[in-house]
Structures are given as structure tokens and as C-alpha cells.
Write a protein that holds these residues in place. Structure first.
Motif, PDB file in Angstrom:
ATOM      1  N   ILE A   1       0.857  17.390  -9.980  1.00  0.00           N
ATOM      2  CA  ILE A   1       0.642  17.423  -8.452  1.00  0.00           C
ATOM      3  C   ILE A   1       2.033  17.791  -7.827  1.00  0.00           C
ATOM      4  O   ILE A   1       2.206  18.663  -6.980  1.00  0.00           O
ATOM      5  CB  ILE A   1       0.446  15.943  -8.078  1.00  0.00           C
ATOM      6  N   VAL A   2       3.198  17.200  -8.245  1.00  0.00           N
ATOM      7  CA  VAL A   2       4.590  17.701  -7.868  1.00  0.00           C
ATOM      8  C   VAL A   2       4.901  19.149  -8.095  1.00  0.00           C
ATOM      9  O   VAL A   2       5.623  19.657  -7.088  1.00  0.00           O
ATOM     10  CB  VAL A   2       5.581  16.456  -8.687  1.00  0.00           C
ATOM     11  N   ALA A   3       4.531  19.446  -9.195  1.00  0.00           N
ATOM     12  CA  ALA A   3       4.900  21.047  -9.540  1.00  0.00           C
ATOM     13  C   ALA A   3       4.397  21.941  -8.507  1.00  0.00           C
ATOM     14  O   ALA A   3       4.946  23.134  -8.278  1.00  0.00           O
ATOM     15  CB  ALA A   3       4.831  20.975 -11.055  1.00  0.00           C
ATOM     16  N   GLU A   4       3.255  21.474  -8.406  1.00  0.00           N
ATOM     17  CA  GLU A   4       2.435  22.561  -7.569  1.00  0.00           C
ATOM     18  C   GLU A   4       2.377  22.426  -5.928  1.00  0.00           C
ATOM     19  O   GLU A   4       2.563  23.250  -5.106  1.00  0.00           O
ATOM     20  CB  GLU A   4       0.817  22.285  -7.988  1.00  0.00           C
ATOM     21  N   GLU A   5       2.627  21.099  -5.588  1.00  0.00           N
ATOM     22  CA  GLU A   5       2.511  20.712  -4.214  1.00  0.00           C
ATOM     23  C   GLU A   5       3.655  20.064  -3.580  1.00  0.00           C
ATOM     24  O   GLU A   5       3.908  19.774  -2.289  1.00  0.00           O
ATOM     25  CB  GLU A   5       1.344  20.026  -3.740  1.00  0.00           C
ATOM     26  N   GLY A   6       4.615  19.639  -4.462  1.00  0.00           N
ATOM     27  CA  GLY A   6       5.899  18.871  -4.148  1.00  0.00           C
ATOM     28  C   GLY A   6       5.761  17.317  -4.039  1.00  0.00           C
ATOM     29  O   GLY A   6       4.538  16.835  -4.087  1.00  0.00           O
TER      30      GLY A   6
ATOM     31  N   GLN B   1     -10.741  11.618 -10.542  1.00  0.00           N
ATOM     32  CA  GLN B   1     -12.322  11.326 -10.438  1.00  0.00           C
ATOM     33  C   GLN B   1     -13.119  12.423  -9.665  1.00  0.00           C
ATOM     34  O   GLN B   1     -14.118  12.637  -9.979  1.00  0.00           O
ATOM     35  CB  GLN B   1     -12.453   9.875  -9.607  1.00  0.00           C
ATOM     36  N   LEU B   2     -12.299  13.350  -9.056  1.00  0.00           N
ATOM     37  CA  LEU B   2     -13.137  14.525  -8.234  1.00  0.00           C
ATOM     38  C   LEU B   2     -12.734  15.803  -8.989  1.00  0.00           C
ATOM     39  O   LEU B   2     -13.842  16.787  -8.946  1.00  0.00           O
ATOM     40  CB  LEU B   2     -12.512  14.483  -6.744  1.00  0.00           C
ATOM     41  N   GLN B   3     -11.604  16.059  -9.269  1.00  0.00           N
ATOM     42  CA  GLN B   3     -11.502  17.409  -9.956  1.00  0.00           C
ATOM     43  C   GLN B   3     -11.201  17.629 -11.303  1.00  0.00           C
ATOM     44  O   GLN B   3     -11.919  18.239 -12.102  1.00  0.00           O
ATOM     45  CB  GLN B   3     -10.087  18.109  -9.137  1.00  0.00           C
ATOM     46  N   ASN B   4     -10.036  16.945 -11.796  1.00  0.00           N
ATOM     47  CA  ASN B   4      -9.699  17.270 -13.199  1.00  0.00           C
ATOM     48  C   ASN B   4      -9.047  16.035 -13.813  1.00  0.00           C
ATOM     49  O   ASN B   4      -8.030  15.653 -13.219  1.00  0.00           O
ATOM     50  CB  ASN B   4      -8.672  18.500 -13.420  1.00  0.00           C
ATOM     51  N   ALA B   5      -9.614  15.702 -14.921  1.00  0.00           N
ATOM     52  CA  ALA B   5      -9.057  14.618 -15.791  1.00  0.00           C
ATOM     53  C   ALA B   5      -7.687  14.594 -16.324  1.00  0.00           C
ATOM     54  O   ALA B   5      -6.948  13.744 -16.728  1.00  0.00           O
ATOM     55  CB  ALA B   5      -9.984  14.194 -16.864  1.00  0.00           C
ATOM     56  N   GLN B   6      -7.163  16.056 -16.338  1.00  0.00           N
ATOM     57  CA  GLN B   6      -5.897  16.430 -16.899  1.00  0.00           C
ATOM     58  C   GLN B   6      -4.913  16.473 -15.677  1.00  0.00           C
ATOM     59  O   GLN B   6      -3.692  16.644 -16.231  1.00  0.00           O
ATOM     60  CB  GLN B   6      -6.004  17.749 -17.441  1.00  0.00           C
ATOM     61  N   THR B   7      -5.417  16.141 -14.475  1.00  0.00           N
ATOM     62  CA  THR B   7      -4.097  15.969 -13.291  1.00  0.00           C
ATOM     63  C   THR B   7      -3.366  14.869 -13.654  1.00  0.00           C
ATOM     64  O   THR B   7      -3.567  13.660 -14.272  1.00  0.00           O
ATOM     65  CB  THR B   7      -4.925  15.583 -12.276  1.00  0.00           C
ATOM     66  N   THR B   8      -1.815  15.267 -13.429  1.00  0.00           N
ATOM     67  CA  THR B   8      -0.924  14.236 -13.592  1.00  0.00           C
ATOM     68  C   THR B   8       0.259  14.347 -12.594  1.00  0.00           C
ATOM     69  O   THR B   8       0.067  15.235 -11.687  1.00  0.00           O
ATOM     70  CB  THR B   8      -0.071  14.721 -15.179  1.00  0.00           C
TER      71      THR B   8
ATOM     72  N   THR C   1       0.823  -1.174   0.058  1.00  0.00           N
ATOM     73  CA  THR C   1      -0.053   0.039   0.034  1.00  0.00           C
ATOM     74  C   THR C   1       0.766   1.194  -0.006  1.00  0.00           C
ATOM     75  O   THR C   1       0.601   2.210  -0.586  1.00  0.00           O
ATOM     76  CB  THR C   1      -1.016   0.111   1.108  1.00  0.00           C
ATOM     77  N   PHE C   2       2.013   1.220   0.867  1.00  0.00           N
ATOM     78  CA  PHE C   2       2.761   2.306   0.969  1.00  0.00           C
ATOM     79  C   PHE C   2       3.603   2.808  -0.559  1.00  0.00           C
ATOM     80  O   PHE C   2       3.502   3.795  -1.041  1.00  0.00           O
ATOM     81  CB  PHE C   2       3.685   2.356   2.013  1.00  0.00           C
ATOM     82  N   VAL C   3       3.946   1.559  -1.123  1.00  0.00           N
ATOM     83  CA  VAL C   3       4.856   1.897  -2.280  1.00  0.00           C
ATOM     84  C   VAL C   3       3.645   2.308  -3.389  1.00  0.00           C
ATOM     85  O   VAL C   3       4.228   3.177  -4.353  1.00  0.00           O
ATOM     86  CB  VAL C   3       5.249   0.466  -2.822  1.00  0.00           C
ATOM     87  N   THR C   4       2.412   1.815  -3.520  1.00  0.00           N
ATOM     88  CA  THR C   4       1.553   2.242  -4.553  1.00  0.00           C
ATOM     89  C   THR C   4       0.352   3.469  -4.139  1.00  0.00           C
ATOM     90  O   THR C   4      -0.541   3.562  -4.939  1.00  0.00           O
ATOM     91  CB  THR C   4       0.874   0.962  -5.045  1.00  0.00           C
ATOM     92  N   HIS C   5       0.808   4.088  -3.220  1.00  0.00           N
ATOM     93  CA  HIS C   5       0.014   5.172  -2.688  1.00  0.00           C
ATOM     94  C   HIS C   5      -0.272   6.318  -3.559  1.00  0.00           C
ATOM     95  O   HIS C   5      -1.216   6.884  -3.833  1.00  0.00           O
ATOM     96  CB  HIS C   5       0.334   5.762  -1.425  1.00  0.00           C
ATOM     97  N   PRO C   6       1.081   6.640  -4.334  1.00  0.00           N
ATOM     98  CA  PRO C   6       0.840   7.899  -5.241  1.00  0.00           C
ATOM     99  C   PRO C   6      -0.132   7.696  -6.245  1.00  0.00           C
ATOM    100  O   PRO C   6      -0.760   8.538  -6.524  1.00  0.00           O
ATOM    101  CB  PRO C   6       2.366   8.105  -5.768  1.00  0.00           C
ATOM    102  N   PRO C   7      -0.137   6.494  -7.191  1.00  0.00           N
ATOM    103  CA  PRO C   7      -1.290   6.364  -8.081  1.00  0.00           C
ATOM    104  C   PRO C   7      -2.806   6.546  -7.456  1.00  0.00           C
ATOM    105  O   PRO C   7      -3.687   6.843  -8.222  1.00  0.00           O
ATOM    106  CB  PRO C   7      -0.999   4.932  -8.508  1.00  0.00           C
ATOM    107  N   ASP C   8      -2.850   6.404  -6.239  1.00  0.00           N
ATOM    108  CA  ASP C   8      -4.043   6.317  -5.546  1.00  0.00           C
ATOM    109  C   ASP C   8      -4.491   7.708  -5.272  1.00  0.00           C
ATOM    110  O   ASP C   8      -5.590   8.317  -5.470  1.00  0.00           O
ATOM    111  CB  ASP C   8      -4.193   5.717  -4.295  1.00  0.00           C
TER     112      ASP C   8
END
Length: 236
Positions: free
Chosen positions: A191-196, A180-187, A166-173
């Protein structure tokens, strides 16, 4: 803000997904393992790395099929859990499926499927590899104490494998949830660029705790049922 009911938001969809997902996964896991062993029987000289890759492939393929079939329920579960954030109102699983399907079509019901598979396939592959190895460790431990493998042994093996996978595969979650909630274009890059990088593990602790307990119980139940049914291709 949401009251006690907010703690159980999406619980119906979650129960359906968990129960159906576990049953379907083990059904496919047994079937895929049996077919693979029949058509490509493992040789006695197969090295550990090849055996591990084989096990990983079986787990990943079985989960991919199950996750694809249950993706609409996963979408409903996510939407209902975050209804207070999105502003949507759902009265039940059936109504949510209809509402999402009528408004967004099939694409909406299968939104985030790619990131779901990116999470579930590696998770199940790693989980199966780690569990089989931990089961051997616990079997050797039980043998050193001159006893049979018991429920506690399989609980420990399931908990360790589930928690680590679970820990190893958490980023894809994290990516799946945002798609599913915000934006289909999220990558991952956005995420890393905006929040680290730390943002890729946001919410990992409660998910690891849930999956650790879930996998401990699931594998223990599987082993118990398999033993009483005379064994399976995975658990002889």
C-alpha cells in the motif's frame, strides 16, 4: 450513483456486529478482569506502567476473542458496504453468509481476520487504558466541583479515548478492508509503495467521527448499567 439507499448499505450487518460485538466484548471484559484479579490480584505497590500494561492486555484479549467470533459478520458488513464496487449482489445478511461460505468456504468468512485482530486488539487495549485514565480525570474534575460523576463526564471520557485509539489503529483497518475486498496478498508495504503513507489513513475522518460517538454512548451506557447493577469488576 447509488441513491439514498447507498448511504445505508450494509446497515443490518453493521447493527448486528455492533450490538453483538459490544455485548460480547463487555461480557468477556468482565470475565477476563474478574479471573485475572482472582488469580493475579494487583498489588498495592504496582507501578502505573505495569497497571497500564495489565489493562491493555485485558482489553486486547477480550476484543480478540469477540472479533474472532464475529469475523464472518464483519466480512459480510464490508462486502455489503462495497457491493457497488465489487459488483456482488446480496439480499440480506443470511444470504450473504451463505453465498460467501459456499463460494469461498470458511477461509472466505474469516478473510482479513489477521488484520482485523491487528486493528481491534490494539484499539481495545488503548481504548480501555485511555478510558480508565480519562475517567479518573473526569472524576477529579467532578470532585473539584463537589458533585458526582455524571453521564456527560463518561461521554467525554469515552469520546476522547475512542477518537484517539481509532486514529492510532486506522492503518490496520485500511489493510483489513482491502484484503476482504480486493486481494488477500495486500500488505502495508504494498500500500505504501503504491500510494504512499497517506493511504494508510484514507477514510480516517468518518471512522473517527463514528467511533468517537459510538464509544461515548457505549461507555456511558456501560457505566449507567453497571452502577444500577451494583458495580462490576471493571467499574466498581
Amino acid at each position: 450513483q447509488e441513491g439514498v439507499r447507498g448511504l445505508w448499505a450494509g446497515v443490518t450487518a453493521s447493527c448486528i456486529r455492533t450490538a453483538a460485538g459490544a455485548g460480547l466484548y463487555f461480557l468477556l471484559l468482565e470475565r477476563v478482569t474478574r479471573e485475572l484479579n482472582t488469580k493475579f490480584p494487583p498489588g498495592k505497590d504496582t507501578n502505573q506502567s505495569a497497571a497500564g500494561l495489565r489493562t491493555f492486555g485485558v482489553g486486547a484479549a477480550s476484543r480478540s476473542l469477540a472479533a474472532t467470533l464475529l469475523c464472518p459478520i464483519t466480512v459480510v458488513k464490508t462486502r455489503m458496504e462495497y457491493a457497488s464496487v465489487s459488483g456482488a449482489t446480496y439480499t440480506g445478511v443470511g444470504q450473504a453468509l451463505y453465498a460467501i461460505g459456499s463460494k469461498e468456504g470458511v477461509k472466505g468468512l474469516f478473510s482479513g481476520l489477521g488484520s482485523t485482530l491487528l486493528r481491534d486488539a490494539p484499539f481495545s487495549g488503548l481504548n480501555l487504558v485511555m478510558y480508565t485514565q480519562m475517567r479518573k480525570v473526569m472524576a477529579d474534575f467532578a470532585a473539584s466541583q463537589e458533585r458526582e460523576v455524571n453521564v456527560l463526564d463518561t461521554c467525554v471520557a469515552g469520546a476522547v479515548s475512542g477518537g484517539l485509539a481509532t486514529f492510532v489503529t486506522h492503518p490496520p483497518d485500511v489493510l483489513r478492508t482491502r484484503i476482504q475486498l480486493q486481494n488477500a496478498q495486500t500488505t502495508f508495504r504494498s500500500i505504501v509503495a503504491e500510494e504512499g503513507f497517506r493511504a494508510l489513513w484514507v477514510g480516517s475522518l468518518p471512522r473517527i467521527m463514528r467511533r468517537t460517538l459510538q464509544q461515548a454512548l457505549t461507555w456511558s451506557m456501560y457505566e449507567y448499567i453497571a452502577r444500577n447493577l451494583g458495580g462490576t469488576s471493571l467499574s466498581p
